[in-house]
Write a protein that holds these residues in place. Structure first.
Motif, PDB file in Angstrom:
ATOM      1  N   TRP A  39       1.272  -1.056  -0.065  1.00 53.27           N
ATOM      2  CA  TRP A  39      -0.308  -0.314   0.221  1.00 53.27           C
ATOM      3  C   TRP A  39       0.928   1.344  -0.451  1.00 53.27           C
ATOM      4  CZ3 TRP A  39      -0.834   4.014   3.933  1.00 53.27           C
ATOM      5  CH2 TRP A  39      -1.937   4.519   3.061  1.00 53.27           C
ATOM      6  N   ILE A  40       2.097   1.131   0.873  1.00 49.51           N
ATOM      7  CA  ILE A  40       3.309   1.927   0.757  1.00 49.51           C
ATOM      8  C   ILE A  40       3.291   2.532  -0.079  1.00 49.51           C
ATOM      9  CG2 ILE A  40       4.571   3.419   1.955  1.00 49.51           C
ATOM     10  CD1 ILE A  40       4.121   1.971   4.182  1.00 49.51           C
ATOM     11  N   VAL A  41       4.013   1.482  -1.285  1.00 51.10           N
ATOM     12  CA  VAL A  41       4.656   1.994  -3.023  1.00 51.10           C
ATOM     13  C   VAL A  41       3.688   2.326  -3.871  1.00 51.10           C
ATOM     14  CG1 VAL A  41       5.479   0.075  -4.585  1.00 51.10           C
ATOM     15  CG2 VAL A  41       6.404  -0.122  -2.051  1.00 51.10           C
ATOM     16  N   VAL A  42       2.644   1.711  -3.279  1.00 51.22           N
ATOM     17  CA  VAL A  42       1.135   2.377  -4.410  1.00 51.22           C
ATOM     18  C   VAL A  42       1.235   4.002  -4.079  1.00 51.22           C
ATOM     19  CG1 VAL A  42      -1.340   1.955  -5.199  1.00 51.22           C
ATOM     20  CG2 VAL A  42       0.893  -0.113  -4.684  1.00 51.22           C
ATOM     21  N   ARG A  43       1.085   3.871  -2.724  1.00 50.32           N
ATOM     22  CA  ARG A  43       1.006   5.442  -2.749  1.00 50.32           C
ATOM     23  C   ARG A  43       2.148   6.102  -3.475  1.00 50.32           C
ATOM     24  NH1 ARG A  43      -3.305   7.138   0.462  1.00 50.32           N
ATOM     25  NH2 ARG A  43      -1.965   9.240   0.200  1.00 50.32           N
ATOM     26  N   ASP A  50       0.288   9.395 -11.998  1.00 55.26           N
ATOM     27  CA  ASP A  50      -0.832   9.245 -11.714  1.00 55.26           C
ATOM     28  C   ASP A  50      -0.590  10.991 -12.029  1.00 55.26           C
ATOM     29  OD1 ASP A  50      -1.354   6.890 -12.406  1.00 55.26           O
ATOM     30  OD2 ASP A  50      -2.917   6.681 -10.196  1.00 55.26           O
ATOM     31  N   ALA A  51      -0.074  11.250 -11.528  1.00 55.96           N
ATOM     32  CA  ALA A  51       0.014  12.913 -11.087  1.00 55.96           C
ATOM     33  C   ALA A  51       0.774  13.737 -12.862  1.00 55.96           C
ATOM     34  CB  ALA A  51       0.609  13.605  -9.641  1.00 55.96           C
ATOM     35  N   ARG A  52       2.109  13.239 -13.117  1.00 55.53           N
ATOM     36  CA  ARG A  52       3.119  13.574 -14.046  1.00 55.53           C
ATOM     37  C   ARG A  52       1.292  13.167 -15.021  1.00 55.53           C
ATOM     38  NH1 ARG A  52       6.643  10.765 -10.821  1.00 55.53           N
ATOM     39  NH2 ARG A  52       6.589   8.969 -12.412  1.00 55.53           N
ATOM     40  N   HIS A  54      -1.379  13.328 -15.181  1.00 52.89           N
ATOM     41  CA  HIS A  54      -1.858  14.152 -15.956  1.00 52.89           C
ATOM     42  C   HIS A  54      -1.676  16.060 -16.236  1.00 52.89           C
ATOM     43  CE1 HIS A  54      -5.976  16.722 -15.073  1.00 52.89           C
ATOM     44  NE2 HIS A  54      -5.211  17.667 -14.053  1.00 52.89           N
ATOM     45  N   LEU A  55      -0.432  16.000 -15.786  1.00 52.43           N
ATOM     46  CA  LEU A  55       0.128  17.264 -15.785  1.00 52.43           C
ATOM     47  C   LEU A  55       0.635  17.597 -16.701  1.00 52.43           C
ATOM     48  CD1 LEU A  55       2.160  17.811 -13.029  1.00 52.43           C
ATOM     49  CD2 LEU A  55       0.464  19.067 -13.352  1.00 52.43           C
ATOM     50  N   GLU A  56       1.163  16.166 -18.086  1.00 56.02           N
ATOM     51  CA  GLU A  56       1.923  16.216 -19.003  1.00 56.02           C
ATOM     52  C   GLU A  56       0.283  16.606 -20.009  1.00 56.02           C
ATOM     53  OE1 GLU A  56       3.321  12.180 -22.153  1.00 56.02           O
ATOM     54  OE2 GLU A  56       4.129  13.353 -19.893  1.00 56.02           O
ATOM     55  N   THR A  57      -0.285  15.707 -19.676  1.00 56.85           N
ATOM     56  CA  THR A  57      -2.197  15.690 -20.652  1.00 56.85           C
ATOM     57  C   THR A  57      -2.839  17.401 -20.698  1.00 56.85           C
ATOM     58  OG1 THR A  57      -2.548  13.443 -19.849  1.00 56.85           O
ATOM     59  CG2 THR A  57      -4.061  14.688 -20.619  1.00 56.85           C
ATOM     60  N   GLN A  58      -2.544  18.131 -19.456  1.00 57.71           N
ATOM     61  CA  GLN A  58      -2.497  19.734 -19.285  1.00 57.71           C
ATOM     62  C   GLN A  58      -1.962  20.353 -20.121  1.00 57.71           C
ATOM     63  OE1 GLN A  58      -3.187  19.655 -14.641  1.00 57.71           O
ATOM     64  NE2 GLN A  58      -4.889  21.284 -16.032  1.00 57.71           N
ATOM     65  N   LEU A  59       0.182  20.024 -20.279  1.00 61.69           N
ATOM     66  CA  LEU A  59       0.500  20.313 -21.448  1.00 61.69           C
ATOM     67  C   LEU A  59       0.242  20.164 -22.219  1.00 61.69           C
ATOM     68  CD1 LEU A  59       3.348  22.212 -20.957  1.00 61.69           C
ATOM     69  CD2 LEU A  59       4.949  19.343 -21.281  1.00 61.69           C
ATOM     70  N   MET A  60      -0.297  19.174 -22.969  1.00 59.63           N
ATOM     71  CA  MET A  60       0.039  19.007 -24.469  1.00 59.63           C
ATOM     72  C   MET A  60      -1.720  19.751 -24.443  1.00 59.63           C
ATOM     73  SD  MET A  60       2.092  18.079 -25.172  1.00 59.63           S
ATOM     74  CE  MET A  60       2.450  17.764 -27.102  1.00 59.63           C
TER      75      MET A  60
END
Length: 261
Positions: A39-43, A50-52, A54-60
Motif C-alpha cells: 500500500w505504501i509503495v502504491v501511494r 498518475d499526477a505526472r 495528468h500534468l503532461e496531458t494538461q501541458l499538451m
C-alpha cells in the motif's frame, strides 16, 4: 462407600487443537506486513505517476501562454524542460543557455527566429538549416567569395555596420557602405538594420553578435557568410518534452510575449 468425584484429566493437546498453529500466525503476520508495504509503495510511486500523466496531458492540451498561467503545469514543464535541456542542448548552448560563438545566447532578448512560446517550440521541433523540410531556413550569401561584392565594397559595408551598432567607424567609408547595404543587405536585415526574425536575419544595431561584432569578424562574415545549423528534435524527443523545453527556454530570461490576434 462414599462416591469419589470423577477425576478430571489434564488434556493440553485439546487446547492446542482449539487455536491455530503458531506457524499460521506468523504467515498471517507476514502477509499483513507485506500488504501494508504494498500500500505504501502504491501511494509513493503510482500516485505521483498518475499526477505526472495528468500534468503532461494538461501541458499538451493548453496553449503555451496558458501553461505559463497555470502554476502546477508551468512548474512541471520547467522541471522537465530543464532536465531535457541539460541532456540534449547544454553541450551547444551552454549549461545556463548562455551560448557560444556561433550558438545563440538563449537568455537575452535577441532572437533570430522569434522568442515567443510558439516560435521557440517551432524552432526546437524542426531545427534550422537541416534535412527537416519544415525546418527554419535562410542563407546569407558569401559576398566576396561568390563575387557579389568587391573587397573595397565589403570594407565599406563593414564600416557602415560598425556605425549602425554604435561603434567607431570611418565616416567616409560608412557613407559609401550605406549605399552598398541598401542595395545588398537591407532586403533581409531591413533598411534600418534591425533585422527580420521571420527569416532569421539578425539585428545589426545592437551589441549582440553571434560570430563577433568587431571589424575583422564582420569582414569575415560578409566575405564568406555564416550559416550554422540546428538539428530537428522532432522524432528524437516526445512532443511533451519538446513543449516543456520551449517553456524552459522561454523562461530563461529573454522570452517574448505571444503576438496578439
Amino acid at each position: 462407600m462414599v462416591d469419589e468425584p470423577p477425576k478430571i484429566h489434564n488434556t493440553p493437546h485439546l487446547a492446542k487443537r482449539d487455536s491455530p498453529p503458531r506457524r499460521w500466525l506468523r504467515v498471517l503476520l507476514v502477509c499483513g506486513v507485506l500488504a501494508v508495504g504494498y500500500w505504501i509503495v502504491v501511494r509513493i510511486w503510482l500516485a505521483p505517476a498518475d499526477a505526472r500523466r495528468h500534468l503532461e496531458t494538461q501541458l499538451m492540451a493548453l496553449d503555451l501562454p496558458a501553461v505559463a498561467r497555470n502554476p502546477a503545469v508551468f512548474e512541471f514543464a520547467v522541471a522537465r524542460g530543464r532536465a531535457a535541456f541539460k541532456e540534449n542542448c547544454a553541450s551547444c548552448h551552454g549549461p545556463a543557455g548562455q551560448g557560444a560563438p556561433g550558438v545563440p545566447n538563449l537568455t537575452d532578448s535577441d532572437w533570430l527566429w522569434g522568442g515567443t512560446f510558439s516560435a521557440i517550440e517551432q524552432t526546437i521541433t524542426h531545427g534550422i538549416r537541416n534535412e527537416d523540410r519544415a525546418g527554419r531556413f535562410s542563407e546569407m550569401p558569401a559576398f566576396l567569395r561568390d563575387g557579389l561584392l568587391t573587397a573595397a565594397q565589403v570594407d565599406d559595408v563593414v564600416e557602415y555596420v560598425l556605425l549602425l551598432s554604435g561603434q567607431k567607424a570611418d565616416a567616409e567609408a560608412a557613407k559609401r557602405g550605406a549605399q552598398v547595404f541598401s542595395e545588398n543587405c537591407a532586403n533581409c536585415h531591413s533598411p534600418d538594420g534591425k533585422g527580420d526574425p521571420s527569416i532569421g536575419a539578425p539585428n545589426l544595431t545592437d551589441s549582440i553578435w553571434l560570430y563577433g561584432g568587431d571589424r575583422a569578424s564582420l569582414r569575415q562574415t560578409v566575405s564568406t557568410a555564416r550559416n550554422s545549423s540546428m538539428p530537428s528534435w522532432s522524432g528524437r524527443l516526445p512532443p511533451a518534452t519538446i513543449r516543456a523545453l520551449a517553456v524552459y527556454v522561454h523562461n530563461l530570461g529573454g522570452g517574448q510575449p505571444e503576438a496578439g490576434p
